[in-house]
Design an enzyme around this catalytic site. Structure first.
Site, short mmCIF file in Angstrom:
data_model
loop_
_atom_site.label_atom_id
_atom_site.label_comp_id
_atom_site.label_asym_id
_atom_site.label_seq_id
_atom_site.Cartn_x
_atom_site.Cartn_y
_atom_site.Cartn_z
N HIS A 62 -9.96 -4.78 -2.08
CA HIS A 62 -8.51 -5.02 -2.10
C HIS A 62 -8.01 -5.14 -3.54
O HIS A 62 -6.98 -4.57 -3.90
CB HIS A 62 -8.18 -6.28 -1.30
CG HIS A 62 -6.74 -6.65 -1.36
ND1 HIS A 62 -5.75 -5.87 -0.81
CD2 HIS A 62 -6.11 -7.71 -1.93
CE1 HIS A 62 -4.57 -6.44 -1.03
NE2 HIS A 62 -4.77 -7.55 -1.70
N ASP B 235 -8.05 -1.70 -5.15
CA ASP B 235 -6.99 -0.86 -4.61
C ASP B 235 -5.63 -1.25 -5.19
O ASP B 235 -4.84 -0.39 -5.59
CB ASP B 235 -6.97 -0.97 -3.08
CG ASP B 235 -5.94 -0.07 -2.45
OD1 ASP B 235 -5.94 1.14 -2.78
OD2 ASP B 235 -5.14 -0.55 -1.63
#
Length: 112
Positions: free
Chosen positions: A79, A82
Site C-alpha cells: 500500500h 502504491d
C-alpha cells in the site's frame, strides 16, 4: 528485525508524506490554472521535498527485515509503495501542467 508495529508505523509515515505531496501538487495545478506560475512552482518544490522524505522513509522500511512475511506487513508495504508511485506520477503530471499554463500565459501576452 523490525516488529510488525514498527513496519506498520513506517508504512503509514510513507503514506502521510505522499498525501502531503498530493495536496501540494493539486494546489499547484490550481495556482497554475489561475496564472500564479511562481506560486505553483513553489508548491511543486514542496511536494518534491515530501516525495524525497517519503523515499527516505521507504528506504528505511526496505532495509529492515519483515518478520516472517506476515500478510499484514506485506499489505502495508505494498500500500505504501502504491501510494508513493501514484504520487510520483501526479508530480510529473503537475510539472507538465505548470509548464503548459506558463506557455499559455506567454502566448496570451504576445497576442495582447
Amino acid at each position: 528485525m523490525a516488529t510488525k508495529e514498527e513496519i506498520s508505523m513506517i508504512g503509514f509515515e510513507i503514506v502521510a508524506y505522499a498525501g502531503d505531496a498530493q495536496t501540494d501538487l493539486i494546489a499547484a495545478c490550481e495556482k497554475a490554472g489561475k496564472g500564479d506560475i511562481e506560486g505553483a512552482r513553489a508548491l511543486h518544490e514542496s511536494a518534491k521535498q515530501a516525495l524525497i522524505d517519503a523515499h527516505d522513509v521507504q528506504t528505511k522500511l526496505l532495509s529492515q527485515e519483515a518478520s516472517g512475511g506476515e500478510m499484514d506487513v506485506t499489505f502495508i508495504m505494498v500500500h505504501a509503495q502504491d501510494t508513493l508511485m501514484t504520487t510520483m506520477l501526479l508530480e510529473k503530471q503537475t510539472k507538465f501542467t505548470i509548464d503548459a499554463y506558463e506557455r499559455i500565459g506567454q502566448l496570451e501576452a504576445k497576442l495582447a
